[in-house]
Design an enzyme around this catalytic site. Structure first.
Site: not given
Ligand code: F3S
Length: 294
Positions: A12, A74, A96, A124, A126, A218, A220, A262
């Site tokens: 991502c 995270h 992010c 987690h 995050e 992971s 996700n 990831s």
């Molecule tokens: Fe989304 Fe990837 Fe950021 S899943 S929150 S773009 S680390």
């Protein structure tokens, strides 16, 4: 056998940004470079980064002497950033931007004395970082059942771990609204996650089986697999192409491939190559059987 790869599969925006920042950091900075925890939930990528010279530590206190610390996508609690700075470490913050938005929302709510609920997994990293930005005042709720136990909170703000499932978030919001709480809803679910999940389900509905690529640790990737299973098709989780067992593919007409956020593009390509290897092996087997029958 046809192989269909989900259009939105693999890295991502936030993970790609973090990996690019880490590589740039290695190139630009003198002295040792560390990440706080594995940079991303993919062993193949973190092993490659380790070979290139980036060491993962679990805590800033493990770092003796000067160096640069990369904060992964995270994010972390503000106290961790403070401790790194107090130790004289240089910071490269690859949090992010979507996670940063959740952190800022939580901080703003707490500054207004509004209780905060985070819908997510309390284990987690995050979520732990987000809770840190609330001064450890936010309540983490995994699902509607846990929300029901909290009962009515007169006024509250609700945010989501970025990788939450939309239906789970909606269910928690509904519980609080139904209880009579005055709720400010901040839907902080990342679009990248929602898109991957929607495409994964559509893909699973069209194929005979699904390969879900991504790190075993992971979250996700685990969620993608869980969503694909709801289509009633066999779902196989693998980290690398070598883990694919040809027995899974026998007799299938179409196989879907999706990958967690990831997973780098080269692993997806290797998996597609391995499917071609299967096709070749299968053809040879069929031909051998035909010869034997004659
Ligand atoms: Fe989304 Fe990837 Fe950021 S899943 S929150 S773009 S680390």
């Amino acid at each position: 056998m046809k192989v269909k790869v989900a259009a939105k599969a693999g890295f991502c925006f936030g993970v790609k940004r973090a990996v690019d920042m880490a590589r740039k950091c290695l190139h630009d900075r003198a002295g040792p470079v560390y990440t706080l925890g594995p940079l991303i939930h993919n062993n193949q990528v973190t092993e490659a980064l380790a070979r290139e010279g980036i060491a993962a530590v679990n805590d800033v206190d493990e770092i003796k002497g000067p160096g640069t610390v990369i904060i992964r996508s995270h994010g972390v609690a503000p106290g961790v950033l403070d401790r790194a700075e107090q130790k004289g470490l240089k910071l490269v913050d690859a949090t992010c931007p979507f996670v940063r938005k959740v952190q800022q929302t939580v901080r703003d709510l707490v500054q207004q004395d509004i209780p905060v609920v985070v819908v997510g997994d309390p284990e987690h990293p995050e979520v732990q970082g987000i809770v840190g930005w609330s001064g450890n005042r936010a309540i983490v709720v995994a699902d509607a059942r846990q929300a029901e136990k909290l009962g009515k909170i007169p006024s509250l703000g609700i945010v989501a771990q970025t990788t939450q499932r939309q239906d789970n978030f909606d269910a928690v919001v509904k519980v609080f609204k139904d209880s009579g709480s005055r709720v400010q809803v901040f839907n902080t679910i990342c679009l990248a996650t929602a898109e991957r999940q929607k495409e994964a389900l559509e893909l699973a509905q069209q194929v005979d089986a699904v390969l879900v690529l991504g790190g075993k640790n992971s979250a996700n990737t685990a969620k993608l697999a869980q969503i694909c299973r709801t289509a009633g098709k066999p779902v196989y989780r693998v980290e690398t192409a070598e883990e694919i067992d040809f027995a899974w593919l026998k007799g299938l007409r179409t196989v879907g491939v999706t990958a967690g956020a990831s997973t780098p593009g080269w692993i997806i390509e290797e998996v597609c190559c391995r499917m071609m290897d299967f096709e070749e092996a299968n053809k040879e087997e069929v031909m051998e059987n035909q010869v034997e029958e004659q």
